[in-house]
Design a protein around this motif. Structure first.
Motif, PDB file in Angstrom:
ATOM      1  N   LYS A  46      40.461  36.508  41.606  1.00 21.28           N
ATOM      2  CA  LYS A  46      41.106  35.475  42.420  1.00 21.28           C
ATOM      3  C   LYS A  46      40.719  35.637  43.887  1.00 21.28           C
ATOM      4  O   LYS A  46      40.484  34.650  44.581  1.00 21.28           O
ATOM      5  CB  LYS A  46      42.626  35.555  42.274  1.00 21.28           C
ATOM      6  CG  LYS A  46      43.121  34.877  41.036  1.00 21.28           C
ATOM      7  CD  LYS A  46      44.614  34.754  40.876  1.00 21.28           C
ATOM      8  CE  LYS A  46      45.505  35.295  41.905  1.00 21.28           C
ATOM      9  NZ  LYS A  46      46.925  35.238  41.551  1.00 21.28           N
ATOM     10  N   ASP A  49      37.434  34.244  44.715  1.00 20.35           N
ATOM     11  CA  ASP A  49      37.405  32.788  44.515  1.00 20.35           C
ATOM     12  C   ASP A  49      36.538  32.372  43.339  1.00 20.35           C
ATOM     13  O   ASP A  49      35.799  31.379  43.406  1.00 20.35           O
ATOM     14  CB  ASP A  49      36.941  32.066  45.792  1.00 20.35           C
ATOM     15  CG  ASP A  49      37.976  32.143  46.896  1.00 20.35           C
ATOM     16  OD1 ASP A  49      39.168  32.228  46.563  1.00 20.35           O
ATOM     17  OD2 ASP A  49      37.589  32.118  48.078  1.00 20.35           O
ATOM     18  N   GLU A  51      36.759  30.571  40.289  1.00 20.73           N
ATOM     19  CA  GLU A  51      37.736  29.648  39.722  1.00 20.73           C
ATOM     20  C   GLU A  51      37.473  29.305  38.266  1.00 20.73           C
ATOM     21  O   GLU A  51      38.381  28.904  37.554  1.00 20.73           O
ATOM     22  CB  GLU A  51      37.777  28.359  40.552  1.00 20.73           C
ATOM     23  CG  GLU A  51      38.246  28.563  41.974  1.00 20.73           C
ATOM     24  CD  GLU A  51      39.694  29.011  42.057  1.00 20.73           C
ATOM     25  OE1 GLU A  51      40.503  28.598  41.204  1.00 20.73           O
ATOM     26  OE2 GLU A  51      40.014  29.768  42.975  1.00 20.73           O
ATOM     27  N   SER A  52      36.243  29.405  37.814  1.00 19.98           N
ATOM     28  CA  SER A  52      35.902  29.013  36.456  1.00 19.98           C
ATOM     29  C   SER A  52      36.615  29.907  35.446  1.00 19.98           C
ATOM     30  O   SER A  52      36.453  31.129  35.455  1.00 19.98           O
ATOM     31  CB  SER A  52      34.388  29.111  36.262  1.00 19.98           C
ATOM     32  OG  SER A  52      34.072  28.893  34.907  1.00 19.98           O
ATOM     33  N   GLN A  56      35.706  33.773  34.274  1.00 21.29           N
ATOM     34  CA  GLN A  56      36.696  34.845  34.410  1.00 21.29           C
ATOM     35  C   GLN A  56      36.881  35.578  33.086  1.00 21.29           C
ATOM     36  O   GLN A  56      36.908  36.805  33.044  1.00 21.29           O
ATOM     37  CB  GLN A  56      38.045  34.295  34.880  1.00 21.29           C
ATOM     38  CG  GLN A  56      38.110  33.994  36.336  1.00 21.29           C
ATOM     39  CD  GLN A  56      39.514  33.580  36.752  1.00 21.29           C
ATOM     40  OE1 GLN A  56      40.419  33.458  35.928  1.00 21.29           O
ATOM     41  NE2 GLN A  56      39.687  33.338  38.035  1.00 21.29           N
TER      42      GLN A  56
END
Length: 143
Positions: A46, A49, A51-52, A56
């Protein structure tokens, strides 16, 4: 004559309760360590950054077993780390018991006769104006 020995049962290595506790605490510690790794890695992702969601998951599926497999041999080789892990097992069991107790307390449904009687009294009192006024007065003056 009675002996001076303690009458408490002595736990042997073959005691099924001790074996069960050791096994449960061992596995609870392992899964707690894995959950801690996942949480820590998720926090790092996180902050980076990423975001996918699929990226992750892919990173977590690769890095968590790698961290686990790199850490376990080091813990086994270091006596101080093994002692800390031995003590942590009991903390993990206590935390798990506290969380289970909190969960059961939060989801407890009281279907007793006394609870139904109390609910009925509250409902009946809410329909009688004098009773409702007395209950409101009591609630407002209670310390």
């Amino acid at each position: 004559m009675a002996g001076t020995e303690s009458t408490a049962p002595k736990l042997s290595e073959d005691d099924p309760i001790k074996v069960l506790f050791d096994m449960a605490s061992y596995w609870a510690t392992i899964w707690s360590f894995i959950a801690l790794c996942l949480w820590f890695e998720h926090q790092i992702l996180k902050r980076l950054d990423i975001e996918s969601g699929s990226l992750q998951v892919a990173i977590l599926l690769v890095s968590t077993p790698a961290i686990f497999l790199a850490t376990v041999p080091r813990i086994q080789k270091n006596p101080k780390a093994r002692l800390i892990l031995e003590r942590a097992r009991y903390v993990v069991v206590l935390v798990a018991a506290a969380l289970l107790g909190a969960y059961l307390h939060a989801n407890h449904k009281d279907d007793s006769y006394e609870n139904a009687l109390r609910d009925g009294a509250v409902l009946a009192c809410s329909k009688i104006a004098a009773c409702k006024a007395a209950a409101i007065d009591y609630a407002n003056t209670r310390e």
